[in-house]
Design a protein around this motif. Structure first.
Motif, PDB file in Angstrom:
ATOM      1  N   ASP A  32       0.832  -1.212   0.000  1.00 40.60           N
ATOM      2  CA  ASP A  32       0.000   0.000   0.000  1.00 40.60           C
ATOM      3  C   ASP A  32       0.861   1.253   0.000  1.00 40.60           C
ATOM      4  O   ASP A  32       0.569   2.223  -0.719  1.00 40.60           O
ATOM      5  CB  ASP A  32      -0.921  -0.019   1.223  1.00 40.60           C
ATOM      6  CG  ASP A  32      -1.843   1.193   1.265  1.00 40.60           C
ATOM      7  OD1 ASP A  32      -2.715   1.294   0.381  1.00 40.60           O
ATOM      8  OD2 ASP A  32      -1.692   2.034   2.166  1.00 40.60           O
ATOM      9  N   THR A  33       1.929   1.249   0.800  1.00 38.29           N
ATOM     10  CA  THR A  33       2.823   2.410   0.851  1.00 38.29           C
ATOM     11  C   THR A  33       3.487   2.659  -0.490  1.00 38.29           C
ATOM     12  O   THR A  33       3.534   3.797  -0.992  1.00 38.29           O
ATOM     13  CB  THR A  33       3.905   2.195   1.934  1.00 38.29           C
ATOM     14  OG1 THR A  33       3.274   2.066   3.211  1.00 38.29           O
ATOM     15  CG2 THR A  33       4.877   3.369   1.975  1.00 38.29           C
ATOM     16  N   ARG A  36       0.890   3.985  -3.108  1.00 41.60           N
ATOM     17  CA  ARG A  36       0.511   5.385  -2.884  1.00 41.60           C
ATOM     18  C   ARG A  36       1.629   6.337  -3.307  1.00 41.60           C
ATOM     19  O   ARG A  36       1.377   7.389  -3.904  1.00 41.60           O
ATOM     20  CB  ARG A  36       0.160   5.597  -1.412  1.00 41.60           C
ATOM     21  CG  ARG A  36      -1.153   4.937  -0.986  1.00 41.60           C
ATOM     22  CD  ARG A  36      -1.391   5.128   0.504  1.00 41.60           C
ATOM     23  NE  ARG A  36      -2.596   4.449   0.937  1.00 41.60           N
ATOM     24  CZ  ARG A  36      -3.816   4.988   0.929  1.00 41.60           C
ATOM     25  NH1 ARG A  36      -3.981   6.229   0.475  1.00 41.60           N
ATOM     26  NH2 ARG A  36      -4.860   4.300   1.359  1.00 41.60           N
ATOM     27  N   THR A  40       1.470   9.144  -6.466  1.00 42.86           N
ATOM     28  CA  THR A  40       1.831  10.551  -6.300  1.00 42.86           C
ATOM     29  C   THR A  40       2.868  10.990  -7.323  1.00 42.86           C
ATOM     30  O   THR A  40       2.885  12.151  -7.756  1.00 42.86           O
ATOM     31  CB  THR A  40       2.377  10.778  -4.881  1.00 42.86           C
ATOM     32  OG1 THR A  40       1.393  10.375  -3.927  1.00 42.86           O
ATOM     33  CG2 THR A  40       2.732  12.238  -4.644  1.00 42.86           C
ATOM     34  N   THR A  91       3.104  11.995  -0.305  1.00 43.32           N
ATOM     35  CA  THR A  91       1.797  11.897  -0.954  1.00 43.32           C
ATOM     36  C   THR A  91       0.929  13.140  -0.708  1.00 43.32           C
ATOM     37  O   THR A  91       0.028  13.426  -1.499  1.00 43.32           O
ATOM     38  CB  THR A  91       1.045  10.648  -0.461  1.00 43.32           C
ATOM     39  OG1 THR A  91       0.973  10.668   0.974  1.00 43.32           O
ATOM     40  CG2 THR A  91       1.764   9.377  -0.900  1.00 43.32           C
TER      41      THR A  91
END
Length: 253
Positions: A32-33, A36, A40, A91
């Protein structure tokens, strides 16, 4: 995005993922990190495949796929928190890519673990506390304190020298069993089983077991099974060390 900046973005995503995996983060959190961060940086369609030993990251489009290996694994929640803070700043546009990458490099070089003596003291206090939690007598607390602290210290030092996790935990648990048996045999301690169980608790892979279950529930079956296997082998090493000492007691009798 020019080629140099694009390359830095890919490296930043991979570095963040690797640092989190090495620090003991859950696989779904790592994915997930990275996703994301990639979104960005205008990497539409970016995806990753994360295991306990490596990460394969695809930036999407016609960009080349890159991978990185996970060479060490430990529990470092401070490092996870710092990487998460950097990814959130990136982000939310509070930090540029160059700044985020530089901060990730600082995290990579930094050592956020507590001093070794404090880790040993914490393990000793935890062992003594677990003895009371498991219904042990108060007069046995000093023996769990000593056995748990020494066993943890020896396990960590053996791991530094050998880099074989299971051997170090086997050795640490064997020392714990030896100290516990010696105190009871000398008439100082009275509850061998509770002293042993309480003293080995700092060696038990509790976070690893939790992460394995969470990864399985999140659908990361390969990572969950591998972490579960690692936790099982760790528990087996701890049990084998204790069993060896207790079997020697039987031979001596």
């Amino acid at each position: 995005m020019d080629d140099a900046r694009e390359e830095m973005g890919i490296d930043a995503c991979l570095l963040a993922g690797r640092l989190m995996m090495e620090a003991g983060a859950e696989t779904y959190r790592v994915d997930d990190t990275m996703t994301r961060m990639a979104a960005t940086l205008d990497m539409e369609g970016a995806d990753s495949f994360t295991t306990s030993t490596g990460i394969i990251f695809s930036p999407g489009g016609h960009r080349r796929v890159k991978l990185t290996s996970i060479r060490k694994r430990a529990t470092d929640l401070e490092k996870i928190a710092r990487v998460n803070a950097i990814s959130r700043s990136l982000t939310s546009n509070e930090m540029t890519l160059e700044q985020a990458y530089a901060e990730l490099k600082k995290v990579e070089r930094g050592n956020f673990m507590f001093p070794f003596w404090l880790q040993v003291l914490a393990a000793a206090v935890a062992s003594a506390s677990f003895l009371i939690l498991f219904g042990g007598d108060w007069e046995n607390m000093p023996f769990a304190f000593v056995a748990g602290g020494i066993g943890f210290a020896i396990s960590e030092k053996f791991h530094e020298r050998t880099r074989v996790k299971f051997f170090s935990e086997f050795t640490g648990s064997a020392v714990i069993g030896l100290i516990s048996l010696a105190t009871v045999s000398a008439g100082l301690g009275s509850q061998l089983d509770i002293i042993v169980i309480a003293s080995v608790m700092p060696l038990v892979p509790g976070l690893l077991i939790t992460n394995a279950i969470r990864d399985l529930m999140a659908g990361h079956f390969m990572a969950g099974i591998s972490k579960g296997a690692e936790a099982f082998l760790t528990a087996f090493a701890i049990g084998s060390g204790i069993a060896l000492i207790l079997s020697l007691q039987g031979v001596g009798m």
